[in-house]
Design a protein around this motif. Sequence first.
Motif, PDB file in Angstrom:
ATOM      1  N   GLU A   1     -13.145   5.364  -1.789  1.00  0.00           N
ATOM      2  CA  GLU A   1     -12.996   4.198  -2.660  1.00  0.00           C
ATOM      3  C   GLU A   1     -12.215   3.065  -1.998  1.00  0.00           C
ATOM      4  O   GLU A   1     -12.226   1.937  -2.482  1.00  0.00           O
ATOM      5  N   LEU A   2     -11.519   3.374  -0.919  1.00  0.00           N
ATOM      6  CA  LEU A   2     -10.539   2.446  -0.374  1.00  0.00           C
ATOM      7  C   LEU A   2     -11.125   1.098   0.025  1.00  0.00           C
ATOM      8  O   LEU A   2     -10.605   0.058  -0.361  1.00  0.00           O
ATOM      9  N   SER A   3     -12.204   1.097   0.787  1.00  0.00           N
ATOM     10  CA  SER A   3     -12.767  -0.159   1.273  1.00  0.00           C
ATOM     11  C   SER A   3     -13.145  -1.077   0.124  1.00  0.00           C
ATOM     12  O   SER A   3     -12.807  -2.268   0.125  1.00  0.00           O
TER      13      SER A   3
ATOM     14  N   ILE B   1       0.872  -1.170   0.000  1.00  0.00           N
ATOM     15  CA  ILE B   1       0.000   0.000   0.000  1.00  0.00           C
ATOM     16  C   ILE B   1       0.910   1.221   0.000  1.00  0.00           C
ATOM     17  O   ILE B   1       1.607   1.481   0.984  1.00  0.00           O
TER      18      ILE B   1
ATOM     19  N   ILE C   1     -10.394   8.453  -0.481  1.00  0.00           N
ATOM     20  CA  ILE C   1     -10.534   7.536   0.650  1.00  0.00           C
ATOM     21  C   ILE C   1     -11.864   6.784   0.616  1.00  0.00           C
ATOM     22  O   ILE C   1     -11.950   5.648   1.063  1.00  0.00           O
TER      23      ILE C   1
ATOM     24  N   VAL D   1      -6.216   4.307  -6.145  1.00  0.00           N
ATOM     25  CA  VAL D   1      -7.221   4.828  -5.210  1.00  0.00           C
ATOM     26  C   VAL D   1      -7.049   6.339  -5.146  1.00  0.00           C
ATOM     27  O   VAL D   1      -6.057   6.836  -4.632  1.00  0.00           O
TER      28      VAL D   1
ATOM     29  N   LEU E   1      -1.544  -1.264  -4.100  1.00  0.00           N
ATOM     30  CA  LEU E   1      -2.585  -0.246  -3.984  1.00  0.00           C
ATOM     31  C   LEU E   1      -1.874   1.086  -3.859  1.00  0.00           C
ATOM     32  O   LEU E   1      -1.054   1.270  -2.952  1.00  0.00           O
TER      33      LEU E   1
ATOM     34  N   LYS F   1     -12.083  -1.007  -3.055  1.00  0.00           N
ATOM     35  CA  LYS F   1     -10.929  -1.415  -3.851  1.00  0.00           C
ATOM     36  C   LYS F   1      -9.989  -2.333  -3.087  1.00  0.00           C
ATOM     37  O   LYS F   1      -9.345  -3.194  -3.672  1.00  0.00           O
ATOM     38  N   PHE F   2      -9.908  -2.163  -1.780  1.00  0.00           N
ATOM     39  CA  PHE F   2      -9.033  -3.000  -0.958  1.00  0.00           C
ATOM     40  C   PHE F   2      -9.507  -4.445  -0.959  1.00  0.00           C
ATOM     41  O   PHE F   2      -8.707  -5.367  -0.852  1.00  0.00           O
TER      42      PHE F   2
ATOM     43  N   ILE G   1      -2.470   4.884  -3.142  1.00  0.00           N
ATOM     44  CA  ILE G   1      -3.459   5.802  -2.594  1.00  0.00           C
ATOM     45  C   ILE G   1      -2.905   7.215  -2.678  1.00  0.00           C
ATOM     46  O   ILE G   1      -1.839   7.501  -2.142  1.00  0.00           O
TER      47      ILE G   1
END
Length: 138
Positions: A93-95, A40, A91, A88, A109, A97-98, A111
Motif C-alpha cells: 500500500e505504501l507507494s 514516517i 508494504i 499503512v 504516515l 498512500k505515500f 507504517i
Amino acid sequence: MGFSQGNNRETYLLIGDLAFLHDINGLIASRYQECNLTIIVMNNDGGGIFSYLPQSTVEAHYEDLFGTPTALEFNDIAQMYDMDYIHVEDISELSEKFTTVKTRPLRLLEIFTDREENVYAHRALWNRINAGLKAWQS
C-alpha cells in the motif's frame, strides 16, 4: 521541524515508534512556525532495533527490557497536531498512500511492521550484499 521551516520543499523524517514517542512534544513547534513535513513512523510495537542484538535471544527478559511493546497507534497524535494521517498496514500500500495529496503542512504516515520479519529481511539483505562483495573481490 526547524529544518523544514520556511522552505518550499517537502521535508521527510523517518523514525521508529519509540523514538517518536520520546519526541512527540517537539511537534508543538508546528503551532509557532511554518513547516512542510512528512513524518514516517515505522511502528513495530517497540524497540525493534534491539532485535538485531544478542539479547534478543534472552526470551525471559527481552520484551520487558528491550522490546518494550506499547500497543499504541498515532492517529490521535496526528489529530491533536492537525496532521494528515495515513495508516499503512502492508508494504504493497505504501507507494499509493505515500503519493496521497497532502492537505496540511504536517503529514504522518504510520507504517506497521513486524519485528521478526524486519530482522529476517535485513539479515537476508546483508547476506546478499556480503555475497556480492565476495564475488566482486574474487
